[in-house]
Enzyme design. Structure first.
Site, PDB file in Angstrom:
ATOM      1  N   LYS A  92      45.246  36.728  44.635  1.00 53.39           N
ATOM      2  CA  LYS A  92      45.912  37.206  43.632  1.00 53.39           C
ATOM      3  C   LYS A  92      44.942  37.212  42.684  1.00 53.39           C
ATOM      4  O   LYS A  92      44.048  36.375  42.292  1.00 53.39           O
ATOM      5  CB  LYS A  92      46.949  36.137  43.191  1.00 53.39           C
ATOM      6  CG  LYS A  92      47.708  36.528  42.068  1.00 53.39           C
ATOM      7  CD  LYS A  92      49.087  37.360  42.396  1.00 53.39           C
ATOM      8  CE  LYS A  92      49.640  37.965  41.315  1.00 53.39           C
ATOM      9  NZ  LYS A  92      49.125  39.404  40.763  1.00 53.39           N
ATOM     10  N   GLN A 113      38.849  33.460  39.178  1.00 54.05           N
ATOM     11  CA  GLN A 113      40.396  33.381  39.627  1.00 54.05           C
ATOM     12  C   GLN A 113      40.836  32.323  40.478  1.00 54.05           C
ATOM     13  O   GLN A 113      41.824  31.637  40.319  1.00 54.05           O
ATOM     14  CB  GLN A 113      40.472  34.876  40.160  1.00 54.05           C
ATOM     15  CG  GLN A 113      41.960  35.262  40.106  1.00 54.05           C
ATOM     16  CD  GLN A 113      42.342  35.796  38.571  1.00 54.05           C
ATOM     17  OE1 GLN A 113      41.580  36.596  38.245  1.00 54.05           O
ATOM     18  NE2 GLN A 113      43.630  35.430  38.380  1.00 54.05           N
ATOM     19  N   LYS A 128      39.777  39.726  43.287  1.00 53.04           N
ATOM     20  CA  LYS A 128      39.869  40.466  42.164  1.00 53.04           C
ATOM     21  C   LYS A 128      39.274  41.977  42.766  1.00 53.04           C
ATOM     22  O   LYS A 128      38.715  41.842  43.930  1.00 53.04           O
ATOM     23  CB  LYS A 128      38.846  40.087  41.341  1.00 53.04           C
ATOM     24  CG  LYS A 128      38.842  40.571  39.841  1.00 53.04           C
ATOM     25  CD  LYS A 128      40.066  40.122  38.891  1.00 53.04           C
ATOM     26  CE  LYS A 128      39.902  40.616  37.773  1.00 53.04           C
ATOM     27  NZ  LYS A 128      40.728  40.109  36.843  1.00 53.04           N
ATOM     28  N   GLY A 167      47.121  44.211  36.994  1.00 55.62           N
ATOM     29  CA  GLY A 167      46.134  44.708  36.015  1.00 55.62           C
ATOM     30  C   GLY A 167      44.970  43.966  35.414  1.00 55.62           C
ATOM     31  O   GLY A 167      44.821  42.771  35.807  1.00 55.62           O
ATOM     32  N   ASP A 168      44.067  44.748  34.960  1.00 55.55           N
ATOM     33  CA  ASP A 168      42.957  43.790  34.047  1.00 55.55           C
ATOM     34  C   ASP A 168      42.465  45.120  33.059  1.00 55.55           C
ATOM     35  O   ASP A 168      43.147  46.097  32.800  1.00 55.55           O
ATOM     36  CB  ASP A 168      41.850  43.602  34.954  1.00 55.55           C
ATOM     37  CG  ASP A 168      40.918  42.732  34.235  1.00 55.55           C
ATOM     38  OD1 ASP A 168      41.162  41.510  33.892  1.00 55.55           O
ATOM     39  OD2 ASP A 168      39.913  43.197  34.001  1.00 55.55           O
ATOM     40  N   THR A 212      49.434  37.077  29.002  1.00 52.75           N
ATOM     41  CA  THR A 212      48.123  36.590  28.721  1.00 52.75           C
ATOM     42  C   THR A 212      47.867  35.911  27.262  1.00 52.75           C
ATOM     43  O   THR A 212      47.412  34.976  26.951  1.00 52.75           O
ATOM     44  CB  THR A 212      47.085  37.211  29.306  1.00 52.75           C
ATOM     45  OG1 THR A 212      47.434  37.882  30.556  1.00 52.75           O
ATOM     46  CG2 THR A 212      45.896  36.686  29.279  1.00 52.75           C
ATOM     47  N   SER A 379      52.397  36.589  36.674  1.00 53.04           N
ATOM     48  CA  SER A 379      52.500  37.383  37.648  1.00 53.04           C
ATOM     49  C   SER A 379      53.092  36.588  39.037  1.00 53.04           C
ATOM     50  O   SER A 379      53.833  37.005  39.648  1.00 53.04           O
ATOM     51  CB  SER A 379      51.090  37.768  38.101  1.00 53.04           C
ATOM     52  OG  SER A 379      50.698  38.785  37.479  1.00 53.04           O
TER      53      SER A 379
HETATM   54  P1  NDP Z   1      42.291  46.118  27.883  1.00 56.91           P
HETATM   55  O1  NDP Z   1      41.749  47.121  28.686  1.00 56.91           O
HETATM   56  O2  NDP Z   1      43.880  46.433  27.653  1.00 56.91           O
HETATM   57  O3  NDP Z   1      41.691  45.753  26.487  1.00 56.91           O
HETATM   58  C1  NDP Z   1      40.268  45.524  26.555  1.00 56.91           C
HETATM   59  C2  NDP Z   1      39.725  45.562  25.177  1.00 56.91           C
HETATM   60  O4  NDP Z   1      38.459  45.040  24.982  1.00 56.91           O
HETATM   61  C3  NDP Z   1      39.653  46.816  24.511  1.00 56.91           C
HETATM   62  O5  NDP Z   1      39.849  46.576  23.139  1.00 56.91           O
HETATM   63  C4  NDP Z   1      38.544  47.431  24.755  1.00 56.91           C
HETATM   64  O6  NDP Z   1      37.952  48.155  23.794  1.00 56.91           O
HETATM   65  C5  NDP Z   1      37.503  45.922  24.639  1.00 56.91           C
HETATM   66  N1  NDP Z   1      36.409  46.144  25.530  1.00 56.91           N
HETATM   67  C6  NDP Z   1      36.353  46.206  26.713  1.00 56.91           C
HETATM   68  N2  NDP Z   1      35.064  45.979  27.239  1.00 56.91           N
HETATM   69  C7  NDP Z   1      34.445  46.085  26.215  1.00 56.91           C
HETATM   70  C8  NDP Z   1      32.856  46.169  25.969  1.00 56.91           C
HETATM   71  N3  NDP Z   1      32.034  46.392  26.845  1.00 56.91           N
HETATM   72  N4  NDP Z   1      32.382  45.913  24.464  1.00 56.91           N
HETATM   73  C9  NDP Z   1      33.438  45.822  23.598  1.00 56.91           C
HETATM   74  N5  NDP Z   1      34.601  45.552  23.704  1.00 56.91           N
HETATM   75  C10 NDP Z   1      34.975  46.141  25.109  1.00 56.91           C
HETATM   76  O7  NDP Z   1      41.914  44.725  28.698  1.00 56.91           O
HETATM   77  P2  NDP Z   1      42.861  43.377  28.750  1.00 56.91           P
HETATM   78  O8  NDP Z   1      43.343  42.873  27.404  1.00 56.91           O
HETATM   79  O9  NDP Z   1      43.841  43.303  30.027  1.00 56.91           O
HETATM   80  O10 NDP Z   1      41.515  42.345  29.274  1.00 56.91           O
HETATM   81  C11 NDP Z   1      40.530  42.069  28.103  1.00 56.91           C
HETATM   82  C12 NDP Z   1      40.025  40.734  28.796  1.00 56.91           C
HETATM   83  O11 NDP Z   1      41.208  39.636  29.298  1.00 56.91           O
HETATM   84  C13 NDP Z   1      39.074  40.953  29.888  1.00 56.91           C
HETATM   85  O12 NDP Z   1      38.026  40.159  30.110  1.00 56.91           O
HETATM   86  C14 NDP Z   1      40.227  40.706  31.347  1.00 56.91           C
HETATM   87  O13 NDP Z   1      39.629  40.300  32.289  1.00 56.91           O
HETATM   88  C15 NDP Z   1      40.756  39.493  30.596  1.00 56.91           C
HETATM   89  N6  NDP Z   1      42.150  38.908  31.156  1.00 56.91           N
HETATM   90  C16 NDP Z   1      43.210  39.916  31.043  1.00 56.91           C
HETATM   91  C17 NDP Z   1      44.450  39.563  31.641  1.00 56.91           C
HETATM   92  C18 NDP Z   1      45.538  40.351  31.628  1.00 56.91           C
HETATM   93  O14 NDP Z   1      46.662  39.947  31.868  1.00 56.91           O
HETATM   94  N7  NDP Z   1      45.547  41.633  31.234  1.00 56.91           N
HETATM   95  C19 NDP Z   1      44.656  38.224  32.327  1.00 56.91           C
HETATM   96  C20 NDP Z   1      43.234  37.187  32.116  1.00 56.91           C
HETATM   97  C21 NDP Z   1      42.172  37.609  31.599  1.00 56.91           C
HETATM   98  P3  NDP Z   1      37.730  49.734  24.331  1.00 56.91           P
HETATM   99  O15 NDP Z   1      39.327  50.144  24.221  1.00 56.91           O
HETATM  100  O16 NDP Z   1      37.239  50.331  23.158  1.00 56.91           O
HETATM  101  O17 NDP Z   1      37.005  49.690  25.598  1.00 56.91           O
END
Ligand code: NDP
Length: 447
Positions: A92, A113, A128, A167-168, A212, A379
């Site tokens: 997962k 994970q 993943k 998703g991620d 999250t 999830s």
């Molecule tokens: P999203 O794609 O919805 O959002 C990511 C955010 O982070 C955006 O604002 C993006 O900006 C910014 N970002 C991404 N890469 C970079 C970078 N290299 N430098 C600066 N800003 C960056 O992703 P999520 O919110 O889903 O995920 C965010 C984090 O949380 C990740 O590490 C993910 O693995 C983790 N996570 C997510 C979960 C989930 O349920 N979604 C669960 C557990 C962990 P921009 O749009 O400009 O790229």
């Protein structure tokens, strides 16, 4: 951070066998940093090469993803799925679509994970996946064609009892929809338990979108309470403005905090009067636009194109964007500005040096494998609803999420005390997460 002598040889070998994968090395080092403590008390975990087995994915899939853009040009991306460990349940973990994706990044995320899923207390293994595809600037039809091509290979490797992606970064409700549509078509089967994060009318769960971010704040609240602090009146800094960040901001403000900053990869925004969450959702979830649009429409918001959100004074910092976004210098600035709590919403957003700075300066620090587990936990609740052909109310699901996050905090707190590292939530998370998986692997034999 230091690697215990009991596992240093395993670590050296791992670096050689997985050359050029620094994020994977970093994630393993973070867990190995705590393993010395558990191995001194429970040396039987060194038997039968258990730790080496835990660090080697059960299966790693890499595949070609060809797709056609709106101009009729053919593009080739690379798809990945790392099925890391299924001792506790089906693999997962999410799918990430971002140009930075490579095998090492997927392995670091899959490794984390395993422990995160173990901490939820739910029956899910660790995996993943993703692709180096960049969804930014693509039309809906291009996204759809990419998702269909990606699933055309992935579908044979996943299933309700085998592997359940979600998703991620770069993969939200739209992408899960296209992926599920193609799965259903190829498998000739409406197996809703094969993906999570689905739409509400076709097997999705209420609260999954918020999970999250909300879960991160529920966890943070427990951590604050353990140190006789409260969210009400706190100044909170958040990085990112994606799925995790938006709902962390929403819940923190609901609890009476003021969120003083957020960001995306183009800039960061200072919000001394708090964040207008509805406007942020409109800009990020509907328009898919940049944070500069928020500043143009929100009163009192200030756009910054240099420095970072970590430059502002705050009580609580919630990094919610991506790996290694908070380095040693940023950590020192947070310390100097009086920050007392850091809880990771993203996966491994703090560098090893930043964590050392937090620990050396008495900042209470929660690693993402514990504090962002609310997404995968919900999830797993979606999988429960799919299995029983049921759908729960928002309140009931949110209450289950809240209890899961409180229990994760209590488990960390208890484990850290048991191993003489009171309030060290890195040690608590690594040991509690590790022991459950390791015990299951021992019971199931050498496989
Ligand atoms: P999203 O794609 O919805 O959002 C990511 C955010 O982070 C955006 O604002 C993006 O900006 C910014 N970002 C991404 N890469 C970079 C970078 N290299 N430098 C600066 N800003 C960056 O992703 P999520 O919110 O889903 O995920 C965010 C984090 O949380 C990740 O590490 C993910 O693995 C983790 N996570 C997510 C979960 C989930 O349920 N979604 C669960 C557990 C962990 P921009 O749009 O400009 O790229």
């Amino acid at each position: 951070m230091s690697i215990d002598s009991n596992v240093s040889a395993i670590y050296e070998k791992l670096i050689k066998r997985n050359a050029g994968e620094p994020e994977f090395h970093q994630a393993v080092a973070e867990v190995f940093d705590s393993l010395g403590i558990v191995l001194r008390k429970d040396p039987h975990y060194l038997e039968d090469n258990l730790i080496e087995r835990l660090c080697e994915p059960e299966r790693q899939l890499i595949f070609r993803v060809p797709w056609v853009d709106d101009q009729g040009r053919v593009h080739i991306n690379r798809g990945f799925r790392v099925q890391f460990n299924s001792a506790l349940g089906p693999y997962k973990g999410g799918l990430r679509f971002h140009p930075s994706v490579n095998l090492g990044i997927i392995k670091f995320l899959g490794f984390e994970q395993i422990f995160k899923n173990s901490l939820t207390g739910l029956p899910i293994g660790g995996g993943k996946g993703g692709s180096d595809f960049d969804p930014k600037g693509k039309s809906d039809m291009e996204i759809m064609r990419f998702c269909q091509s990606f699933m055309t290979e992935l579908f044979r490797h996943i299933g309700e009892y085998r592997d359940v992606p979600a998703g991620d970064i770069g993969v939200g409700g739209r992408e899960i929809g296209y992926l599920f549509g193609q799965y259903r078509r190829l498998a000739n089967n409406h197996e809703s338990g094969v993906l999570t994060g689905k739409g509400l009318t076709w097997g999705g769960s209420l609260v999954r979108t918020e999970a999250t971010g909300y879960g991160l704040v529920y966890f943070t609240l427990e951590m604050l309470r353990a140190h006789r602090q409260t969210m009400s009146g706190a100044k909170v800094t958040v990085s990112g403005s994606g799925n995790v960040a938006i709902y962390a901001i929403e819940k923190a403000q609901e609890m009476g905090a003021t969120v003083v900053a957020f960001s995306d990869s183009s800039a960061w925004v200072e919000t001394p009067n708090g964040v207008d969450v509805e406007l942020l959702k409109e800009i990020k979830e509907v328009r898919r636009a940049r944070v500069s649009e928020y500043v143009a429409e929100a009163e009192g918001a200030i756009l910054h194109t240099s420095g970072s959100v970590w430059d502002l004074p705050c009580d609580v910092a919630l990094p919610c964007a991506t790996q290694n976004e908070l380095d040693g210098d940023a950590a020192r600035t947070l310390v100097a500005n009086g920050c007392k709590f850091v809880a990771e919403g993203a996966n491994m957003p703090s560098t090893a040096e930043a964590i050392d700075v937090f620990r050396a300066n008495g900042i209470h620090f929660a690693p993402g494998k514990a504090s962002n587990a609310g997404g995968v936990a919900t999830s797993a609740l979606e999988m429960q609803q799919n299995a029983s052909r049921d759908s729960w109310t928002f309140e009931y699901t949110d209450d289950r999420l809240h209890k899961i996050m409180s229990n994760i905090f209590k488990n960390l707190d208890r484990t850290a005390k048991e191993y003489d590292h009171e309030h060290d939530y890195v040690v608590g998370a690594n040991i509690a997460g590790f022991k459950k998986v390791a015990d299951a692997m021992i019971h199931q034999g050498i496989i």
